[in-house]
Design an enzyme around this catalytic site. Structure first.
Site, PDB file in Angstrom:
ATOM      1  N   MET A   1       0.839  -1.194   0.000  1.00  0.00           N
ATOM      2  CA  MET A   1       0.000   0.000   0.000  1.00  0.00           C
ATOM      3  C   MET A   1       0.876   1.247   0.000  1.00  0.00           C
ATOM      4  SD  MET A   1      -3.012  -1.217  -0.149  1.00  0.00           S
ATOM      5  CE  MET A   1      -4.168   0.019   0.409  1.00  0.00           C
ATOM      6  N   CYS A   2       0.250   2.395   0.072  1.00  0.00           N
ATOM      7  CA  CYS A   2       0.963   3.662  -0.066  1.00  0.00           C
ATOM      8  C   CYS A   2       0.588   4.595   1.074  1.00  0.00           C
ATOM      9  CB  CYS A   2       0.618   4.310  -1.408  1.00  0.00           C
ATOM     10  SG  CYS A   2       0.790   3.201  -2.825  1.00  0.00           S
ATOM     11  N   GLU A   3       1.197   5.769   1.093  1.00  0.00           N
ATOM     12  CA  GLU A   3       0.799   6.800   2.055  1.00  0.00           C
ATOM     13  C   GLU A   3       0.603   8.116   1.326  1.00  0.00           C
ATOM     14  OE1 GLU A   3       2.205   7.297   5.921  1.00  0.00           O
ATOM     15  OE2 GLU A   3       2.673   5.182   6.268  1.00  0.00           O
TER      16      GLU A   3
END
Length: 277
Positions: A1-3
């Site tokens: 996932m990412c931020e």
């Protein structure tokens, strides 16, 4: 996932403090090492930086973290890839022109089977995120008038976001330089700083700032991030399905829609290193 990291302010403000904290998560204190990007609005122009390398060790990220670019709206993204190769074309945020403005978008989540509807906007890379952005832009262009007010735009954006969140994890930031739309499918937090300003300390690196020395009493600056970036301030945690429309550092519209709970981010599969081009 990412931020994700976004900023909405009532006066041109630099993002150096928050950006410094976020970059540590790109390969040092966090696993988001598959590229990063940031977009700063300067009136109707956009100054953008992208790099497919880990931002914790990126010379470009180090340069940007020390460059006091003043902006009223900014969007930043650090990537942990799960759909699409690790290359420059797939680094967020993405941008397109509509109605004489640059629209900028960043996404955290995964919709692996998503297919956009027909329209003039097409993806350059091979991520589900860019396909989602093009779908948003095609819908807005086809269904709203050029002079649509921010609240009218929000109705369409919320409906689309809810539709996407039915199919997978969809946390996003979207701006045209005038407003900043945020939607939470799983995780998002915000903080609004205004007078009286005080000190703050980053969670991911030993950096502290006294905002009172950097601001005026009239300043209002709101930061939106996937996870709180400081350890000594109170952040507002978004609820699942919650959305907010920001302008000049303030929330001008907000609400909550029903969205399902999907597979937790920690259970999502990260790519094999061979995905590097």
């Amino acid at each position: 996932m990412c931020e994700l990291l976004g900023m909405s302010a009532n006066t041109p403000t630099d993002l150096c403090f928050s950006f410094t904290g976020l970059t540590r998560r790109g390969g040092e204190t966090g696993p988001h090492k598959d590229g990063w990007g940031v977009a700063f609005y300067e009136e109707k122009g956009v100054r953008m930086f992208h790099d497919p390398e880990p931002c914790a060790t990126s010379p470009i990220a180090d340069f940007v973290s020390k460059l006091p670019i003043k902006s009223k709206n900014a969007i930043c993204h650090i990537r942990q890839a799960n759909v699409g190769n690790i290359n420059l074309a797939n680094t967020h945020p993405f941008t397109r022109e509509l109605w004489g403005r640059y629209w900028v978008f960043a996404h955290n989540g995964q919709l692996p089977n998503f297919s956009r509807r027909a329209g003039i906007y097409e993806a350059v890379g091979d991520t589900d995120s860019e396909e989602l952005f093009c779908d948003i832009m095609n819908n807005v262009r086809q269904n709203l008038p050029r002079d649509a007010m921010p609240e009218q735009l929000a109705e369409t954006l919320v409906a689309l976001s809810q539709e996407y969140a039915q199919q997978g994890v969809f946390n996003c930031l979207l701006s045209n330089g005038d407003w900043l739309f945020t939607f939470c499918s799983t995780k998002l937090a915000s903080i609004t700083r205004r007078a009286p300003f005080g000190p703050a300390c980053l969670s991911d690196v030993e950096v502290e700032i006294d905002f009172a020395a950097e601001t005026t009493p009239k300043d209002v600056v709101s930061i939106i991030a996937t996870e709180p970036l400081t350890n000594d301030e109170h952040w507002d945690i978004y609820e699942r399905g919650e959305w907010k429309l920001w302008q000049e550092g303030e929330v001008i519209a907000s609400g909550k829609v029903d969205v399902p709970e999907h597979k937790k981010e920690a259970e999502m599969v990260a790519p094999d290193p061979s995905l590097h081009d």
